[in-house]
Scaffold this motif. Structure first.
Motif, PDB file in Angstrom:
ATOM      1  N   LYS A  26      37.309  31.582  32.052  1.00  0.00           N
ATOM      2  CA  LYS A  26      37.083  31.192  32.869  1.00  0.00           C
ATOM      3  C   LYS A  26      37.250  29.370  33.529  1.00  0.00           C
ATOM      4  O   LYS A  26      37.551  29.016  34.604  1.00  0.00           O
TER       5      LYS A  26
ATOM      6  N   ARG B 196      34.949  34.230  27.177  1.00  0.00           N
ATOM      7  CA  ARG B 196      34.646  34.225  28.383  1.00  0.00           C
ATOM      8  C   ARG B 196      35.363  33.092  28.510  1.00  0.00           C
ATOM      9  O   ARG B 196      35.563  32.869  29.759  1.00  0.00           O
TER      10      ARG B 196
ATOM     11  N   TYR C 174      32.836  49.323  37.321  1.00  0.00           N
ATOM     12  CA  TYR C 174      32.175  50.820  37.441  1.00  0.00           C
ATOM     13  C   TYR C 174      30.746  50.107  36.581  1.00  0.00           C
ATOM     14  O   TYR C 174      30.072  49.221  36.356  1.00  0.00           O
TER      15      TYR C 174
ATOM     16  N   PRO D 120      42.683  46.494  33.316  1.00  0.00           N
ATOM     17  CA  PRO D 120      40.501  46.868  34.448  1.00  0.00           C
ATOM     18  C   PRO D 120      40.428  47.215  32.788  1.00  0.00           C
ATOM     19  O   PRO D 120      41.331  47.436  32.225  1.00  0.00           O
ATOM     20  N   MET D 121      39.120  46.657  31.732  1.00  0.00           N
ATOM     21  CA  MET D 121      38.906  47.053  30.623  1.00  0.00           C
ATOM     22  C   MET D 121      37.162  46.913  30.786  1.00  0.00           C
ATOM     23  O   MET D 121      36.682  46.765  31.585  1.00  0.00           O
ATOM     24  N   ARG D 122      36.661  48.334  29.728  1.00  0.00           N
ATOM     25  CA  ARG D 122      36.031  47.982  30.323  1.00  0.00           C
ATOM     26  C   ARG D 122      34.668  46.448  29.170  1.00  0.00           C
ATOM     27  O   ARG D 122      34.257  46.849  29.551  1.00  0.00           O
ATOM     28  N   ASP D 123      35.218  45.992  28.200  1.00  0.00           N
ATOM     29  CA  ASP D 123      34.558  44.786  27.860  1.00  0.00           C
ATOM     30  C   ASP D 123      36.013  43.900  27.346  1.00  0.00           C
ATOM     31  O   ASP D 123      36.763  44.855  27.176  1.00  0.00           O
ATOM     32  N   ILE D 124      35.468  42.875  26.779  1.00  0.00           N
ATOM     33  CA  ILE D 124      36.905  42.141  26.141  1.00  0.00           C
ATOM     34  C   ILE D 124      36.811  42.460  24.819  1.00  0.00           C
ATOM     35  O   ILE D 124      35.578  41.767  24.192  1.00  0.00           O
TER      36      ILE D 124
ATOM     37  N   LYS E 120      35.814  45.660  35.735  1.00  0.00           N
ATOM     38  CA  LYS E 120      36.459  45.650  34.849  1.00  0.00           C
ATOM     39  C   LYS E 120      37.733  44.552  34.548  1.00  0.00           C
ATOM     40  O   LYS E 120      38.398  44.466  33.976  1.00  0.00           O
ATOM     41  N   ILE E 121      37.850  43.686  35.334  1.00  0.00           N
ATOM     42  CA  ILE E 121      38.643  42.922  35.656  1.00  0.00           C
ATOM     43  C   ILE E 121      38.385  41.169  36.241  1.00  0.00           C
ATOM     44  O   ILE E 121      36.682  40.905  35.968  1.00  0.00           O
ATOM     45  N   VAL E 122      39.514  40.135  35.535  1.00  0.00           N
ATOM     46  CA  VAL E 122      38.975  39.156  36.133  1.00  0.00           C
ATOM     47  C   VAL E 122      38.960  38.337  37.561  1.00  0.00           C
ATOM     48  O   VAL E 122      39.929  39.361  38.068  1.00  0.00           O
TER      49      VAL E 122
ATOM     50  N   VAL F 227      34.725  35.779  37.889  1.00  0.00           N
ATOM     51  CA  VAL F 227      34.114  36.627  36.247  1.00  0.00           C
ATOM     52  C   VAL F 227      35.056  37.573  35.737  1.00  0.00           C
ATOM     53  O   VAL F 227      35.743  37.835  35.736  1.00  0.00           O
ATOM     54  N   VAL F 228      34.917  38.168  34.702  1.00  0.00           N
ATOM     55  CA  VAL F 228      35.228  38.412  33.234  1.00  0.00           C
ATOM     56  C   VAL F 228      35.248  39.250  32.667  1.00  0.00           C
ATOM     57  O   VAL F 228      34.247  39.987  33.060  1.00  0.00           O
ATOM     58  N   PRO F 229      35.897  40.494  32.476  1.00  0.00           N
ATOM     59  CA  PRO F 229      35.884  41.626  31.703  1.00  0.00           C
ATOM     60  C   PRO F 229      34.198  41.925  30.839  1.00  0.00           C
ATOM     61  O   PRO F 229      34.276  41.381  29.999  1.00  0.00           O
ATOM     62  N   GLY F 230      33.328  42.941  31.242  1.00  0.00           N
ATOM     63  CA  GLY F 230      32.401  43.304  30.834  1.00  0.00           C
ATOM     64  C   GLY F 230      30.720  42.972  31.553  1.00  0.00           C
ATOM     65  O   GLY F 230      29.902  42.228  30.455  1.00  0.00           O
ATOM     66  N   GLU F 231      30.988  41.864  32.361  1.00  0.00           N
ATOM     67  CA  GLU F 231      30.515  41.006  32.226  1.00  0.00           C
ATOM     68  C   GLU F 231      29.888  42.262  33.916  1.00  0.00           C
ATOM     69  O   GLU F 231      30.074  41.847  34.496  1.00  0.00           O
TER      70      GLU F 231
END
Lengths: 227, 370
Positions: free
Chosen positions: B360, B356, A34, B278-282, A43-45, A16-20
């Motif tokens: 990946k 995304r 979260y 750590p991020m809420r989204d990209i 939150k992270i890859v 997964v990547v952030p936001g997924e």
């Protein structure tokens, strides 16, 4: 990634990547996730996993942040009267009080220590330090350390057993290797680091070690006979 | 000038082609490269068609790669090569030599001087004769070619260019490389915040990224872009997890063709994720706006320079459609603004999909190496 190490069927893990979105079910929150609008989000890859009612993401990248109880390998970067400043391969530095170590330390000494306490700005206090002499120090991405250790320390046991090296792994991504087929051990650790997100790793590493050690042994023997 | 297609052959809501790669730099904690632009074909055209192509240039986003000297250039050459005391109408002569390559121009000068030095009066008809002869000779000897850089999507639309041979392909657009370092110790220490990590964003443009050399020193523009991008990212990352640290983001623009800040921000989102922060989204960014009376997505330099242009760079968090960056250049009605933002959100989601996939792909590559 249905099949994991040792061919044992494990709950599914996926990249997964952030936001997924990981799941929309009600689960406990593990690290790396979260909640937003009732959905559990990464939150992270990393590799997402929903196991025993807990959703988590196992990170693939990132810096080390000290946590009480972690065993870390540090380098002394300053000698002060009450103790030593220690670089622990992190944005934060650690402090080792003089009474927590038997011998006098010098600038540049490599130590293995346990994180005793972390304050509100994440500066760490160390205890139980031992000096590491000789050997080599290599650095990997800290979040991939669990993979080097393996389930119930299976991977690290395999490495030690097959290469005959003394290997100490710090949670901060520093690894100390001493003696044995240390070159082979180093290459194997690099391989584990690069393929930390893949499954069936133990088998591949066993294979890799067998091959490389046979090679190294052959080389040693011819080297000796020539002398 | 309402037309069916855009000046570069795209549909009105179509993005340029975007290629993203994550983790390109070993030394950085996280990195990404974004190539965001038009794929083009290079056509080979005979030099005498230059006026025809020059005309197309007014309406379409094509570029003449090697061109013939223009009227001003020709006048300058004539001025330099002819004897000073020769009494000739240079303007008229420059007009008369239109379409001649540089070699031909030198020939004309040479022969005029010879004639002048042998005592010829250089009457109008004599000059005309010389120019005509040279023109004939130039065409007979070696054919002069020019090369036209045409967006791939435009090729099918322009009947005028159909017969020319395709001799190569090219790329015209933005290239951004972003490196992320951190979280790391704040230096100087006093910039650190005990409650959260601070993002430092540095946007720089290479001197060779634009046709005219760009001065490398950061100016008002760079400072502004760095500031808005920093603010867009600051609320996206979980900064509170790394108190007393900084996250350094360096965005380097290697090629520019309108929309560099969205290119940089798109790359920065991928690079931050690649650094394991750590991020809420990209955040995904795109520029939308209006050009030649149409609401369009992803403006090129050509469209940005339109008389009625509106340029609205924006960045969103695709999961919630929250806006992380919104700027505007131009004047729009409220209705147009709604349309622009709707289009921007839709297009940014397309960009997000590419981001995304790029992240990946970085890991699938290692598996393939087996």
């Amino acid at each position: 990634m249905n099949m994991a190490d040792d061919g044992v069927e494990r709950p599914q893990r996926w990249l997964v990547v952030p936001g997924e979105v990981i799941t929309t079910e009600r689960v406990k929150l593990g690290p790396g996730v979260y909640v937003r609008g009732g959905k559990v989000i990464s939150k992270i890859v990393g590799l997402a996993e929903v196991k025993d009612g807990t959703a988590r993401v196992i990170p693939l990248e990132g810096r080390y942040v000290p946590k009480p109880g972690d065993s870390v390998i540090g380098i002394v970067i300053d000698v002060k009267i009450p103790g030593y400043d220690v670089d622990i391969n992190s944005p934060y530095t650690a402090f080792l009080p003089r009474e927590a170590v038997d011998t006098e330390l010098e600038y540049g000494d490599v130590i293995l220590a346990t994180v005793k306490y972390v304050d509100e700005v994440k500066n760490a206090l160390l205890e139980n330090a031992t000096v590491l002499r000789g050997g080599e120090l290599i650095k990997i991405i800290p979040s991939r350390v669990p993979r080097v250790i393996g389930k119930k320390a299976s991977m690290i046991t395999l490495l030690k057993h097959m290469t005959g090296s003394a290997i100490l792994v710090g949670a901060n991504g520093r690894i100390w290797i001493h003696g044995g087929f240390s070159e082979v051990a180093k290459d194997a650790i690099r391989k584990i680091e690069a393929e930390a997100h893949t499954s069936g790793l133990t088998d591949r590493i066993t294979h890799f070690l067998e091959e490389r050690i046979a090679e190294a042994k052959a080389k040693n023997e011819t080297g000796e006979s020539e002398e | 000038m309402a037309k069916e297609i855009r000046a570069d052959g795209r549909a009105f809501d179509e993005l340029r082609s975007i290629r993203i790669e994550a983790g390109i730099l070993d030394r950085a904690d996280g990195s990404a490269r974004v190539e965001w632009g038009l794929d083009t074909k290079i056509l080979k055209a005979p030099a005498e068609d230059i006026s025809k192509i020059e005309e197309l240039k007014n309406d379409y986003y094509i570029k003449i790669v090697r061109s013939l000297p223009g009227a001003e250039d020709r006048k300058r050459v004539l001025q330099g090569c002819l004897p000073e005391d020769v009494n000739l109408d240079l303007e008229g002569l420059a007009a008369r030599t239109a379409g001649l390559p540089l070699d031909g121009l030198f020939d004309v000068c040479e022969r005029l001087r010879e004639a002048y030095e042998s005592g010829d009066k250089l009457s109008d008809s004599a000059v005309k004769k010389i120019v005509d002869e040279v023109r004939k000779g130039a065409n007979a000897d070696a054919k002069e070619w020019i090369f036209v850089d045409v967006p791939e999507k435009l090729l099918g639309h322009l009947q005028e260019l159909k017969d020319y041979e395709v001799v190569g392909s090219g790329f015209r657009g933005n290239v951004a490389v972003v490196a992320v370092y951190g979280p790391r110790e704040p230096i100087p220490r006093h910039v650190g915040d005990p409650y959260e990590s601070i993002i430092r964003f540095r946007y720089t443009m290479a001197p060779f990224s634009v046709p005219e050399r760009k001065r490398p020193a950061p100016g008002r523009r760079e400072v502004e872009i760095s500031k808005v991008c920093k603010e867009a990212l600051q609320r996206v990352v979980f900064a509170e997890e790394f108190p007393m640290t900084v996250i350094d983001v360096f965005a380097e623009i290697l090629a520019a063709d309108a929309g560099t800040r969205v290119t940089a921000l798109t790359a920065a989102g991928v690079a931050l994720a690649d650094a394991g922060i750590p991020m809420r989204d990209i955040p995904a960014a795109v520029a939308v706006g209006r050009a030649f009376g149409q609401i369009v997505a992803d403006l090129t330099k050509f469209e940005e320079d339109a008389p009625d242009a509106i340029d609205t760079p924006m960045a969103i968090l695709p999961g919630t459609e929250e806006i992380a960056l919104l700027q505007m250049d131009g004047r729009a009605t409220l209705m147009e603004m709604d349309e622009i933002i709707d289009l921007g959100v839709r297009k940014a989601k397309e960009v997000s999909e590419l981001q995304r996939r790029a992240l990946k792909e970085k890991y699938s590559k290692v598996v393939d190496n087996e």
